[in-house]
Scaffold this motif. Structure first.
Motif, PDB file in Angstrom:
ATOM      1  N   ASP A 120      27.329  93.166 -40.299  1.00  0.00           N
ATOM      2  CA  ASP A 120      28.588  92.864 -39.622  1.00  0.00           C
ATOM      3  C   ASP A 120      28.860  93.873 -38.509  1.00  0.00           C
ATOM      4  O   ASP A 120      29.292  93.507 -37.417  1.00  0.00           O
ATOM      5  N   GLY A 121      28.612  95.149 -38.784  1.00  0.00           N
ATOM      6  CA  GLY A 121      28.837  96.187 -37.777  1.00  0.00           C
ATOM      7  C   GLY A 121      27.995  95.981 -36.536  1.00  0.00           C
ATOM      8  O   GLY A 121      28.486  96.086 -35.406  1.00  0.00           O
ATOM      9  N   VAL A 122      26.728  95.651 -36.729  1.00  0.00           N
ATOM     10  CA  VAL A 122      25.824  95.415 -35.597  1.00  0.00           C
ATOM     11  C   VAL A 122      26.315  94.231 -34.771  1.00  0.00           C
ATOM     12  O   VAL A 122      26.344  94.279 -33.542  1.00  0.00           O
ATOM     13  N   HIS A 123      26.715  93.163 -35.453  1.00  0.00           N
ATOM     14  CA  HIS A 123      27.189  91.980 -34.739  1.00  0.00           C
ATOM     15  C   HIS A 123      28.503  92.257 -34.006  1.00  0.00           C
ATOM     16  O   HIS A 123      28.691  91.783 -32.885  1.00  0.00           O
ATOM     17  N   HIS A 124      29.391  93.026 -34.609  1.00  0.00           N
ATOM     18  CA  HIS A 124      30.653  93.375 -33.937  1.00  0.00           C
ATOM     19  C   HIS A 124      30.387  94.202 -32.679  1.00  0.00           C
ATOM     20  O   HIS A 124      31.024  93.983 -31.641  1.00  0.00           O
ATOM     21  N   LEU A 125      29.468  95.157 -32.756  1.00  0.00           N
ATOM     22  CA  LEU A 125      29.126  95.953 -31.578  1.00  0.00           C
ATOM     23  C   LEU A 125      28.615  95.060 -30.450  1.00  0.00           C
ATOM     24  O   LEU A 125      29.052  95.175 -29.306  1.00  0.00           O
ATOM     25  N   ALA A 126      27.701  94.165 -30.780  1.00  0.00           N
ATOM     26  CA  ALA A 126      27.131  93.278 -29.760  1.00  0.00           C
ATOM     27  C   ALA A 126      28.197  92.341 -29.185  1.00  0.00           C
ATOM     28  O   ALA A 126      28.244  92.129 -27.969  1.00  0.00           O
ATOM     29  N   GLU A 127      29.054  91.801 -30.043  1.00  0.00           N
ATOM     30  CA  GLU A 127      30.105  90.884 -29.577  1.00  0.00           C
ATOM     31  C   GLU A 127      31.063  91.565 -28.611  1.00  0.00           C
ATOM     32  O   GLU A 127      31.614  90.922 -27.722  1.00  0.00           O
ATOM     33  N   GLN A 128      31.272  92.864 -28.794  1.00  0.00           N
ATOM     34  CA  GLN A 128      32.189  93.602 -27.931  1.00  0.00           C
ATOM     35  C   GLN A 128      31.489  94.216 -26.719  1.00  0.00           C
ATOM     36  O   GLN A 128      32.095  94.977 -25.973  1.00  0.00           O
TER      37      GLN A 128
END
Length: 162
Positions: A74-82
């Motif tokens: 989830d953290g990796v995906h949140h970083l990429a999404e932002q």
């Protein structure tokens, strides 16, 4: 070796380690060559070879592996999404009873800000070089916060310079 075997490998398992993992293309072997961070019986982070490519592998094992995997993913995906700069996640997987894995592009020459700090920490306080490392850290943290993100385990080793 199976991923779950890492649970009993301790702090300094004998390298290289060949692990049977899989992705959408099917089963393949990760050859783990170095270990960068180890939480025995929980998490092993190191560099290895996956399908002929150098990768950074985060391997999560133990009774809380599924939860830790989900949090990391989830953290990796949140970083990429932002729009945060982060290594590309190449492969991810979770196998019941075994553990989880996240394989990232390996950034040759990347350095943690913790390692950068170690190079300048003995200089006189507030030397230019120290200000540069701390300034980079504060800039990254401010950018994360401005995008509604935070690092729960905040220390210089968890911030990369590339």
């Amino acid at each position: 070796m199976q991923l779950s075997d890492l649970k009993f490998a301790g702090r300094t398992p004998i390298l290289p380690i060949n692990l049977a993992l899989a992705d959408a293309a099917g089963p393949a072997e990760l050859q783990l060559l170095t270990l960068l961070r180890v939480l025995p019986g929980q998490r092993y982070v190191g560099a290895g070879i996956w399908r002929g490519r150098t990768v950074l592998a985060k391997l999560l094992v133990g009774s809380k592996a599924a939860r830790r995997f989900q949090r990391e993913r989830d953290g990796v995906h949140h970083l990429a999404e932002q729009g945060m700069t982060t290594p590309l996640l190449l492969v991810e997987g979770l196998k019941e009873g075994q553990g989880g894995w996240l394989l990232f592009e390996f950034l040759e020459g990347a350095q943690s800000l913790g390692d950068s700090w170690a190079e300048v920490e003995t200089l006189p306080p507030l030397a230019y070089e120290q200000q540069t490392v701390l300034g980079e850290a504060l800039s990254i943290i401010a950018t994360l916060h401005s995008k509604g993100l935070w690092q729960e385990d905040l220390h210089l080793d968890n911030l990369l310079r590339y």
